[in-house]
Enzyme design. Structure first.
Site, PDB file in Angstrom:
ATOM      1  N   ASP A  74       0.810  -1.214   0.000  1.00  0.00           N
ATOM      2  CA  ASP A  74       0.000   0.000   0.000  1.00  0.00           C
ATOM      3  C   ASP A  74       0.845   1.267   0.000  1.00  0.00           C
ATOM      4  OD1 ASP A  74       0.951  -0.283   2.595  1.00  0.00           O
ATOM      5  OD2 ASP A  74      -0.983  -0.884   3.399  1.00  0.00           O
ATOM      6  N   ASN A 150      -7.119  -2.597  14.283  1.00  0.00           N
ATOM      7  CA  ASN A 150      -8.513  -2.848  13.911  1.00  0.00           C
ATOM      8  C   ASN A 150      -8.663  -4.085  13.022  1.00  0.00           C
ATOM      9  OD1 ASN A 150      -7.402  -1.991  11.536  1.00  0.00           O
ATOM     10  ND2 ASN A 150      -8.790  -0.275  11.196  1.00  0.00           N
ATOM     11  N   HIS A 152      -6.958  -4.652  10.209  1.00  0.00           N
ATOM     12  CA  HIS A 152      -6.705  -4.480   8.774  1.00  0.00           C
ATOM     13  C   HIS A 152      -5.443  -5.226   8.339  1.00  0.00           C
ATOM     14  CE1 HIS A 152      -4.282  -0.417   9.171  1.00  0.00           C
ATOM     15  NE2 HIS A 152      -3.500  -1.447   9.346  1.00  0.00           N
ATOM     16  N   GLU A 157      -9.543  -1.956   5.469  1.00  0.00           N
ATOM     17  CA  GLU A 157     -10.133  -1.615   6.756  1.00  0.00           C
ATOM     18  C   GLU A 157     -11.408  -2.434   7.015  1.00  0.00           C
ATOM     19  OE1 GLU A 157      -8.106  -0.029   8.359  1.00  0.00           O
ATOM     20  OE2 GLU A 157      -7.659   1.997   7.701  1.00  0.00           O
TER      21      GLU A 157
HETATM   22  P1  PGA Z   1       2.521  -1.460  12.555  1.00  0.00           P
HETATM   23  O1  PGA Z   1       1.331  -1.453  11.519  1.00  0.00           O
HETATM   24  O2  PGA Z   1       3.493  -2.488  12.070  1.00  0.00           O
HETATM   25  O3  PGA Z   1       3.091  -0.083  12.498  1.00  0.00           O
HETATM   26  O4  PGA Z   1       1.934  -1.832  13.884  1.00  0.00           O
HETATM   27  C1  PGA Z   1       0.761  -2.647  11.120  1.00  0.00           C
HETATM   28  C2  PGA Z   1      -0.383  -2.373  10.192  1.00  0.00           C
HETATM   29  O5  PGA Z   1      -1.044  -1.346  10.342  1.00  0.00           O
HETATM   30  O6  PGA Z   1      -0.629  -3.205   9.315  1.00  0.00           O
END
Ligand code: PGA
Length: 268
Positions: A74, A150, A152, A157
């Site tokens: 992404d 959450n 995702h 999302e």
């Molecule tokens: P993070 O993010 O590794 O910064 O915890 C993970 C994500 O949002 O997929």
């Protein structure tokens, strides 16, 4: 320790350093077995040390990235590649500039606003091109994932359509809040992103999901033991036939009491 829950392999490592090394070894093994591997790559804080470990392995001559092709999950939208918060910058800074990946072999969704009269159509075309490029490369051999608080995966999302390919997403309030730690203020966090879809992730031959810290513990329980639901996008991975989760003990806090019956052996 190693467990097998609903077909998903789960490794619980002592801490972030061990978790990262385990993940790096799996990626390095993939590239060694198949030098032309197509890797799906993730950003965020979780894989940072894994990238560091892979860089060390490259410097020691253990792994050669010259033939791999990569696709990142992404990118924020809109954002310039030169912006230090962009995932293009992140990948260059934390990985690509420090290994021998071949220029032109790595792909990151385009974060720049498409300036054309048919803006949405042009953006849709870029997303379709990204999907097609993955197919043309032969599909993703190994997809590295983090997981959001959450649930995702990528920027898919809650409430996502599981059949989606690469597309523009509106970021969840929770994601904007979580990612604001990388920005000067929450107002600077882009509200949109371009993300591979769940379909792209599910089509990967292997999935490697990394999670570290107590903050991920609740959502991992929902992902692994809960229902398969668009409310927890990562729960769809229960249906993938080659998923490995690499967790540190803190991330595994909530699931550990349930894991004993799934133990499949001691891991060194
Ligand atoms: P993070 O993010 O590794 O910064 O915890 C993970 C994500 O949002 O997929």
């Amino acid at each position: 320790m190693k467990y097998n829950v609903r077909g998903m392999k789960i490794f619980v490592l002592e801490d972030y350093a061990q978790m990262s090394m385990k993940a790096a070894r799996i990626v390095a093994a993939q590239v060694t077995i198949k030098p032309q591997s197509v890797l799906g790559l993730a950003t965020g804080s979780t894989p940072l040390k894994m990238y560091e470990d892979l860089i060390h392995m490259y410097q020691q001559g253990i792994v050669d990235f010259s033939e791999i092709i990569s696709f990142n999950l992404d990118e924020y939208y809109p954002i310039e590649k030169e912006n230090e918060q962009s995932y293009a910058y992140y990948m260059k800074h934390h990985f690509f500039s420090k290994i021998n990946i071949t220029e032109g072999n790595y792909h990151i969704p385009e974060g720049l606003i498409v300036k054309s009269s048919g803006h949405d159509k042009a953006l849709e075309q870029l997303c379709n091109n990204y999907d097609q490029a993955i197919i043309d490369a032969g599909g993703i051999d190994l997809q590295v994932l983090g997981i959001g608080n959450n649930g995702h995966i990528g920027f898919n999302e809650p409430d996502i359509r599981f059949e989606s390919g690469t597309h523009k997403v509106l970021l969840d309030e929770e994601t904007i809040l979580a990612n604001s730690r990388f920005f000067k203020s929450i107002d600077e966090v882009p509200k949109q992103a371009i993300s591979m879809g769940v379909r792209n992730i599910m089509h990967s031959k292997k999935v490697l999901l990394l999670a570290s810290g107590l903050g991920k513990s609740e959502i991992l329980k929902a992902m692994i033991f809960g229902d398969i639901t668009p409310q927890v996008p990562a729960s769809i991975l229960q249906l993938h036939n080659d998923v490995t989760l690499i967790l540190d003990k803190a991330a595994a806090t909530e699931i550990l009491p349930f894991l004993t019956q799934y133990e499949i052996g001691l891991v060194r």
